[in-house]
Write a protein that holds these residues in place. Structure first.
Motif, PDB file in Angstrom:
ATOM      1  N   GLY A 129      35.789 -26.036  12.865  1.00  0.00           N
ATOM      2  CA  GLY A 129      34.960 -27.245  12.826  1.00  0.00           C
ATOM      3  C   GLY A 129      33.500 -26.851  12.691  1.00  0.00           C
ATOM      4  O   GLY A 129      32.701 -27.010  13.608  1.00  0.00           O
ATOM      5  N   THR A 130      33.158 -26.296  11.526  1.00  0.00           N
ATOM      6  CA  THR A 130      31.843 -25.653  11.362  1.00  0.00           C
ATOM      7  C   THR A 130      30.735 -26.642  11.013  1.00  0.00           C
ATOM      8  O   THR A 130      29.559 -26.279  11.107  1.00  0.00           O
ATOM      9  CB  THR A 130      31.921 -24.598  10.238  1.00  0.00           C
ATOM     10  N   PHE A 188      33.477 -26.520  19.000  1.00  0.00           N
ATOM     11  CA  PHE A 188      32.597 -27.399  19.772  1.00  0.00           C
ATOM     12  C   PHE A 188      32.739 -28.834  19.281  1.00  0.00           C
ATOM     13  O   PHE A 188      32.486 -29.138  18.113  1.00  0.00           O
ATOM     14  CB  PHE A 188      31.147 -26.914  19.677  1.00  0.00           C
ATOM     15  N   GLY A 189      33.170 -29.687  20.174  1.00  0.00           N
ATOM     16  CA  GLY A 189      33.314 -31.106  19.856  1.00  0.00           C
ATOM     17  C   GLY A 189      34.473 -31.396  18.921  1.00  0.00           C
ATOM     18  O   GLY A 189      34.525 -32.453  18.297  1.00  0.00           O
ATOM     19  N   LEU A 216      35.362 -23.495  24.104  1.00  0.00           N
ATOM     20  CA  LEU A 216      35.393 -24.883  23.621  1.00  0.00           C
ATOM     21  C   LEU A 216      34.463 -25.764  24.451  1.00  0.00           C
ATOM     22  O   LEU A 216      33.969 -25.345  25.508  1.00  0.00           O
ATOM     23  CB  LEU A 216      36.810 -25.449  23.699  1.00  0.00           C
ATOM     24  N   ASN A 217      34.226 -26.958  23.972  1.00  0.00           N
ATOM     25  CA  ASN A 217      33.705 -27.997  24.850  1.00  0.00           C
ATOM     26  C   ASN A 217      34.484 -29.283  24.586  1.00  0.00           C
ATOM     27  O   ASN A 217      35.130 -29.428  23.544  1.00  0.00           O
ATOM     28  CB  ASN A 217      32.191 -28.184  24.717  1.00  0.00           C
ATOM     29  N   PHE A 218      34.439 -30.170  25.539  1.00  0.00           N
ATOM     30  CA  PHE A 218      35.146 -31.443  25.390  1.00  0.00           C
ATOM     31  C   PHE A 218      34.488 -32.481  26.286  1.00  0.00           C
ATOM     32  O   PHE A 218      33.852 -32.144  27.290  1.00  0.00           O
ATOM     33  CB  PHE A 218      36.645 -31.307  25.748  1.00  0.00           C
ATOM     34  N   ASN A 237      36.506 -43.668  19.189  1.00  0.00           N
ATOM     35  CA  ASN A 237      36.102 -43.795  17.786  1.00  0.00           C
ATOM     36  C   ASN A 237      37.205 -43.212  16.905  1.00  0.00           C
ATOM     37  O   ASN A 237      38.119 -42.542  17.407  1.00  0.00           O
ATOM     38  CB  ASN A 237      34.741 -43.114  17.556  1.00  0.00           C
ATOM     39  N   HIS A 238      37.106 -43.424  15.600  1.00  0.00           N
ATOM     40  CA  HIS A 238      38.203 -43.038  14.710  1.00  0.00           C
ATOM     41  C   HIS A 238      38.372 -41.529  14.548  1.00  0.00           C
ATOM     42  O   HIS A 238      39.429 -41.067  14.109  1.00  0.00           O
ATOM     43  CB  HIS A 238      38.022 -43.699  13.342  1.00  0.00           C
ATOM     44  N   ALA A 239      37.321 -40.741  14.890  1.00  0.00           N
ATOM     45  CA  ALA A 239      37.446 -39.289  14.762  1.00  0.00           C
ATOM     46  C   ALA A 239      38.175 -38.681  15.963  1.00  0.00           C
ATOM     47  O   ALA A 239      38.663 -37.556  15.892  1.00  0.00           O
ATOM     48  CB  ALA A 239      36.069 -38.654  14.620  1.00  0.00           C
ATOM     49  N   SER A 240      38.263 -39.411  17.075  1.00  0.00           N
ATOM     50  CA  SER A 240      38.942 -38.891  18.276  1.00  0.00           C
ATOM     51  C   SER A 240      40.431 -39.204  18.185  1.00  0.00           C
ATOM     52  O   SER A 240      40.830 -40.357  18.265  1.00  0.00           O
ATOM     53  CB  SER A 240      38.392 -39.564  19.541  1.00  0.00           C
ATOM     54  N   LEU A 241      41.243 -38.163  18.060  1.00  0.00           N
ATOM     55  CA  LEU A 241      42.699 -38.379  18.053  1.00  0.00           C
ATOM     56  C   LEU A 241      43.239 -38.248  19.472  1.00  0.00           C
ATOM     57  O   LEU A 241      44.238 -38.869  19.819  1.00  0.00           O
ATOM     58  CB  LEU A 241      43.387 -37.375  17.129  1.00  0.00           C
ATOM     59  N   SER A 242      42.577 -37.420  20.288  1.00  0.00           N
ATOM     60  CA  SER A 242      42.906 -37.323  21.720  1.00  0.00           C
ATOM     61  C   SER A 242      41.610 -37.441  22.505  1.00  0.00           C
ATOM     62  O   SER A 242      40.566 -36.958  22.064  1.00  0.00           O
ATOM     63  CB  SER A 242      43.530 -35.969  22.067  1.00  0.00           C
ATOM     64  N   ILE A 243      41.684 -38.065  23.664  1.00  0.00           N
ATOM     65  CA  ILE A 243      40.539 -38.087  24.578  1.00  0.00           C
ATOM     66  C   ILE A 243      41.009 -37.423  25.866  1.00  0.00           C
ATOM     67  O   ILE A 243      41.969 -37.870  26.500  1.00  0.00           O
ATOM     68  CB  ILE A 243      40.040 -39.526  24.824  1.00  0.00           C
TER      69      ILE A 243
END
Ligand SMILES: [Zn+2]
Length: 320
Positions: A129-130, A188-189, A216-218, A237-243
């Motif tokens: 995720g660069t 990250f993120g 990682l971070n979350f 939001n639509h980019a989050s598949l898991s929270i």
């Protein structure tokens, strides 16, 4: 994990929004869910459910692979403020990712100083995720040999143009990573954007050297910010598949054969404009513009965001 029932919706923002319904939790395979968020953002439907067994919150239905590639490569995702139907309170992507590159670079230095305490250069580092490549550019200057992966064609092009970085385009679950190669893999993120976090982590684990680390971070939804904001929590939001919460991320990491060895509230640099935009505050943006402090970058303790370092667990193999 199986997914059925593809749900087509009208293309909007130039994005082919196509959703699939999950019938199993991607971490524990539980089949019972309860709805915790239902709504829409700029007419695009959005729903999250919570697994009754492990507590993981997942977007469900969620965008299909094809829709995610399309979405993450769209101008809307990277520079939402340029979209014709832009609405600060209903974001479909980053306000303007490039606008805050300076603060991302300052944050990269903070993160790298922590990473160096575990695996100093010379070492091989892979970032998943660069985005525009700002972290990898700083890591290269610190002396790391760097590689990067991102799903987004548009981000990969930006990283190539801006920093001369060759970014591989894959979903991390299926990326053909060389075995026992990297001393550091970081993200990250991004873990919230992975379709199958356990399978992705198993792939990462195989690519680490015996002394390698995963960093990682979350965002922790159980932290005070998540509890105070409720349905206005920005991770819906639509980019989050898991929270994730601290409990669900630990379970996910351990299922994939990782032991978290260091968890701490994340420290970052952020511009005032970025902070008020993240919290979708129109008044904050107006005030920041008016006072001309939009681009003022300050160190922040990102309450509710956790920075973590993980080691491959001593267990010989993980069946998943
Ligand atoms: Zn579960």
């Amino acid at each position: 994990m199986t997914a059925d029932a593809i749900i087509q919706t009208t293309p909007r923002q130039g994005i082919h929004w196509e959703f699939e319904k999950l019938d199993r939790c991607p971490v524990c395979h539980g089949a019972e869910f309860s709805v915790v968020f239902v709504g829409e953002i700029r007419s695009v439907p959005l729903q999250f459910t919570k697994c009754a067994s492990c507590g993981l919150i997942v977007q469900n239905p969620r965008p299909t692979c094809r829709a995610l590639e399309n979405y993450f490569s769209s101008r809307t995702f990277i520079e939402d403020s340029s979209a014709a139907d832009y609405d600060l309170e209903q974001p479909l992507g980053y306000h303007n990712y490039s606008e805050w590159d300076a603060s991302y670079k300052a944050t990269a230095s903070l993160r790298l100083k922590r990473i160096m305490a575990y695996r100093p250069p010379p070492a091989k580092l892979l970032e998943i995720g660069t985005a525009t490549g700002s972290f990898l550019d700083v890591a290269r200057r610190f002396g790391y040999a760097v590689r990067g992966i991102d799903v987004s064609t548009l981000f990969a092009e930006m990283a190539r143009r801006k920093y001369g970085l060759d970014i591989d385009r894959h979903f991390i679950e299926d990326a053909p990573l060389p075995p026992a190669t990297y001393d550091v893999v970081c993200n990250f993120g991004g873990i919230s954007c992975w379709r199958e976090p356990v399978r992705a982590l198993v792939n990462i684990r195989r690519s680490l050297t015996p002394n390698g680390i995963f960093v990682l971070n979350f965002s922790d939804i159980d932290a005070l910010v998540g509890r105070l904001l409720g349905r206005w929590y920005p991770e819906f939001n639509h980019a989050s598949l898991s929270i994730f919460s601290t409990a669900t991320i630990q379970r996910t990491l351990q299922t994939a054969g990782f032991d978290p060895v260091f968890f701490e509230t994340e420290r970052q640099y952020a511009s005032i404009g970025r902070i008020v935009t993240y919290f979708r505050s129109r008044t904050g943006r107006w005030l920041a513009n008016r006072l001309r402090i939009d681009n003022v970058t300050i160190p922040v303790v990102a309450i509710g965001t956790v920075f973590g370092v993980c080691l491959p667990s001593a267990r010989a193999s993980v069946a998943y």
